[in-house]
Design an enzyme around this catalytic site. Structure first.
Site, short mmCIF file in Angstrom:
data_model
loop_
_atom_site.label_atom_id
_atom_site.label_comp_id
_atom_site.label_asym_id
_atom_site.label_seq_id
_atom_site.Cartn_x
_atom_site.Cartn_y
_atom_site.Cartn_z
N GLU A 92 0.83 -1.21 0.00
CA GLU A 92 0.00 0.00 0.00
C GLU A 92 0.86 1.26 0.00
O GLU A 92 1.88 1.33 0.69
CB GLU A 92 -0.91 0.02 1.24
N GLU A 103 -8.30 1.66 -5.26
CA GLU A 103 -9.45 1.33 -4.42
C GLU A 103 -10.24 2.59 -4.06
O GLU A 103 -9.68 3.59 -3.59
CB GLU A 103 -8.97 0.63 -3.14
O1 KIV Z 1 -6.56 -6.82 1.36
C1 KIV Z 1 -7.32 -6.80 0.38
O2 KIV Z 1 -8.21 -7.63 0.24
C2 KIV Z 1 -7.12 -5.77 -0.63
C3 KIV Z 1 -8.13 -5.67 -1.72
C4 KIV Z 1 -9.40 -5.13 -1.20
C5 KIV Z 1 -7.63 -4.91 -2.87
O3 KIV Z 1 -6.19 -5.05 -0.56
#
Ligand code: KIV
Length: 278
Positions: free
Chosen positions: A113, A180
């Site tokens: 991230e 997202e």
């Molecule tokens: O952790 C997760 O499931 C994610 C998705 C929602 C993209 O990062």
């Protein structure tokens, strides 16, 4: 889809990429038999599988255990393992060790991230042969800073920042980018601007592919109905009905039947005799 190279190939051919989350071997086996292109072992496991209210409690060991289970169930699907909270913010050596743990558990790529402040970690991983997927927009690990799970990149300044971060990730060598909870128009602009494929969740139809949490698309949580999720099954109701039927059969002594029971069909002389009627 077998490798991250297919990501670029699919994008070049205009073929949309389908991705779902998965955390365990039994659902991985179903995905393995499906048309789904690739699997994200997301840190959403902390919420979906472990019952936490955010992804923050996910640990490297937790993620490695889920990655290993998924790989055993779906050995032929490209599997991406998520870096948990702050795992990429403790220096390059730590990020390399986390990637090593996830990839030795079975991941073929990792997802991280954000980008600002950990460009060095992402760059070192890419240089070291680790395929890295970026994740921008709503980054759930920052939920407390963002003030909740809210749509991001609204307004000119926020959109420009997102676009700049997406460019940085592409320059660092990321093979793909999750977007997202961003406005559809912004996701389109990012997708048009950068060469790597974008995978949207709550980001509209113009990205190179889509990802959904498996349990959301299967309707496993009756109360979770955000706008961006399309339910392909009423999983909660279906499973609950099956459990109620089983409980009822047990209460009424209708399970197990004779056929569902083992029998000793030899008499005291070791001769075979007929199985009891019930
Ligand atoms: O952790 C997760 O499931 C994610 C998705 C929602 C993209 O990062």
């Amino acid at each position: 889809m077998k490798t991250v190279r297919d990501f670029a190939r699919f994008r070049a051919a205009g073929r949309r990429i389908s991705m779902v989350t998965c955390y365990d071997a039994w659902s991985a086996r179903i995905i393995q038999a499906s048309r789904i292109d690739c699997i994200l072992v997301g840190d959403s496991a902390a919420m979906v599988m472990h019952g936490h209210d955010s992804t923050i409690p996910a640990t490297v060991e937790m993620m490695a255990a889920h990655v290993a289970a998924v790989r055993r169930g779906a050995p032929d699907k490209l599997t991406i393992g998520d870096f948990p909270f702050l795992a990429h913010r403790q220096g390059v050596a730590h990020a390399v060790a986390v990637a090593e743990r996830l990839m030795k558990a079975g991941a073929q790529a990792v997802k991280i991230e954000g980008v600002r402040g950990h460009e060095d970690a992402i760059g070192a991983l890419v240089e070291g042969g680790v395929p890295v997927m970026g994740h921008l927009g709503l980054t759930p690990q920052s939920v407390h800073q963002l003030g909740g799970f809210k749509v991001q990149a609204r307004g000119e300044a926020a959109a420009a920042r997102l676009l700049a971060d997406a460019r940085t990730l592409a320059e660092l060598g990321a093979f793909g980018l999750v977007l997202e909870a961003v406005p559809s128009e912004i996701a389109r602009a990012v997708t048009d601007e950068i060469e790597i494929p974008t995978i949207g969740i709550g980001a509209g139809p113009h990205t190179s592919g889509q990802v959904l949490v498996l349990h959301d698309l299967l309707g496993c949580d009756e109360t979770f109905r955000p706008r961006f999720v399309r339910r392909y099954l009423e999983g909660h109701a279906l499973v609950r009905r099956a459990l109620d039927r089983y409980a009822e059969d047990v209460e009424n002594n209708e399970f197990p039947s004779t056929e569902e029971s083992y029998h000793d069909t030899t008499d005291s002389h070791g001769r075979r005799v007929a199985a009891p009627a019930r």
